[in-house]
Design an enzyme around this catalytic site. Structure first.
Site, PDB file in Angstrom:
ATOM      1  N   LYS A 204       0.820  -1.221   0.000  1.00 52.91           N
ATOM      2  CA  LYS A 204       0.000   0.000   0.000  1.00 52.91           C
ATOM      3  C   LYS A 204       0.849   1.263   0.000  1.00 52.91           C
ATOM      4  O   LYS A 204       2.020   1.256   0.355  1.00 52.91           O
ATOM      5  CB  LYS A 204      -1.017  -0.049   1.138  1.00 52.91           C
ATOM      6  N   ARG A 244      -3.266 -10.282   4.475  1.00 50.86           N
ATOM      7  CA  ARG A 244      -3.636 -10.401   3.058  1.00 50.86           C
ATOM      8  C   ARG A 244      -2.511  -9.788   2.235  1.00 50.86           C
ATOM      9  O   ARG A 244      -2.268  -8.583   2.332  1.00 50.86           O
ATOM     10  CB  ARG A 244      -4.955  -9.642   2.839  1.00 50.86           C
TER      11      ARG A 244
HETATM   12  N1  PMM Z   1      -7.248  -4.121   0.475  1.00 47.66           N
HETATM   13  C1  PMM Z   1      -7.507  -4.185  -0.838  1.00 47.66           C
HETATM   14  C2  PMM Z   1      -8.502  -5.058  -1.341  1.00 47.66           C
HETATM   15  N2  PMM Z   1      -9.195  -5.861  -0.512  1.00 47.66           N
HETATM   16  N3  PMM Z   1      -9.623  -6.637   1.675  1.00 47.66           N
HETATM   17  C3  PMM Z   1      -9.406  -6.580   2.984  1.00 47.66           C
HETATM   18  N4  PMM Z   1     -10.099  -7.375   3.817  1.00 47.66           N
HETATM   19  N5  PMM Z   1      -8.470  -5.737   3.513  1.00 47.66           N
HETATM   20  C4  PMM Z   1      -7.731  -4.897   2.743  1.00 47.66           C
HETATM   21  O1  PMM Z   1      -6.906  -4.132   3.290  1.00 47.66           O
HETATM   22  C5  PMM Z   1      -7.949  -4.920   1.330  1.00 47.66           C
HETATM   23  C6  PMM Z   1      -8.927  -5.815   0.829  1.00 47.66           C
HETATM   24  C7  PMM Z   1      -6.757  -3.296  -1.781  1.00 47.66           C
HETATM   25  O2  PMM Z   1      -5.616  -3.903  -2.272  1.00 47.66           O
HETATM   26  P1  PMM Z   1      -5.489  -4.582  -3.753  1.00 47.66           P
HETATM   27  O3  PMM Z   1      -6.129  -3.634  -4.730  1.00 47.66           O
HETATM   28  O4  PMM Z   1      -4.061  -4.754  -3.988  1.00 47.66           O
HETATM   29  O5  PMM Z   1      -6.184  -5.892  -3.719  1.00 47.66           O
END
Ligand code: PMM
Length: 272
Positions: A204, A244
């Site tokens: 991030k 994650r």
């Molecule tokens: N961050 C992203 C997408 N899904 N789900 C949860 N539970 N927590 C998060 O911090 C989260 C998520 C954004 O990241 P990406 O676009 O790289 O998937």
């Protein structure tokens, strides 16, 4: 939890695994790297991103969920939509990961109650196109915990059992860079609320800024995996249930170190 983004535009890995075959192959490589769970998403939540029509989200996600389940993977679906959650669970997903905690489509809680799956309620204040304008807090940790407690109330009212619920502070979602650090440093306060906690720091922006060179330019997403693994280890040691991440191997190793380390730590009772 390894991330399988079936999107052309996610901030960290957009477009790399956009065809179903490429997404499935990527998911299998994350399992080989040590992922326990694969999170399949068909809509980017990148700041400023536009919504994807529901039909398109279904077309992206369902073939990948089906194929990964057929390979024996434990699959989570990353969606804010009740219809997508229901279809993904019917296709074999056992976790619904809702970055809106049910605020986008409250009916998603009914799907979770009816199917009995695990539900990740993330802290969220609005869709990607508006979230940066909603990032105002008194004490970010207190505010996030209070707003997550309200999500738990909504889940209970819909008939979801507490044992189905996981909470997530929503790093980067309506959080200015500096607001993410107290959420991490004070993770034990969220853990103490009694629900399993998921942390999504991977690649991030706030990590890119932390690692910026002297001219202040953030390092690009693919250079943030070392910092991600460090957050994973510290989050695990602080009691997180799940992290994650996009690059699994470094984090799987880091989490093992944290588990071994904390197993050796004094338990709190004085037995000397
Ligand atoms: N961050 C992203 C997408 N899904 N789900 C949860 N539970 N927590 C998060 O911090 C989260 C998520 C954004 O990241 P990406 O676009 O790289 O998937």
């Amino acid at each position: 939890m390894g991330v399988v983004n079936v999107t052309p535009d996610s901030f960290s890995d957009g477009g790399r695994w956009f065809t179903p075959d490429a997404a499935v192959a990527h998911g299998l490589s994350l399992l080989a790297d040590g992922a326990d769970l694969l999170d399949v998403g068909g809509e980017s939540t990148r700041p400023g991103a536009a919504r994807v029509p529901v039909g398109e989200e279904l077309d992206r996600v369902l073939p990948v969920v089906r194929a990964l389940v057929a390979h024996g993977a434990v699959v989570s679906v990353d969606t804010t939509r009740a219809e997508v959650a229901a279809a993904a669970v019917a296709a074999g997903a056992v976790v619904v990961n809702d970055v809106s905690g049910g605020l986008a489509e409250p009916e998603i809680h009914e799907v979770v109650a009816r199917t009995g799956v695990v539900y990740v309620a993330m802290h969220w204040r609005g869709h990607a196109d508006v979230m940066d304008s909603l990032a105002v807090y008194d004490d970010v940790v207190v505010d996030v915990r209070r707003e997550l407690a309200a999500r738990v109330d909504a889940l209970r009212a819909a008939g979801v059992a507490d044992h189905q619920v996981v909470l997530d502070p929503g790093l980067g979602f309506a959080k200015p860079g500096a607001a993410n650090w107290p959420l991490l440093a004070r993770l034990p306060e969220l853990v103490a609320d009694g629900f399993p906690v998921l942390v999504g720091a991977s690649r991030k922006r706030f990590l890119g800024h932390l690692l910026a060179g002297p001219d202040g330019t953030p390092v690009p997403p693919e250079r943030r995996d070392g910092a991600t693994a460090a957050v994973s280890a510290l989050a695990a040691a602080a009691g997180a249930w799940c992290v994650r991440v996009h690059e699994v191997r470094g984090t799987a190793d880091a989490v093992r170190v944290a588990a071994r380390w904390t197993a050796e730590a004094p338990s709190g009772k004085d037995d000397r």
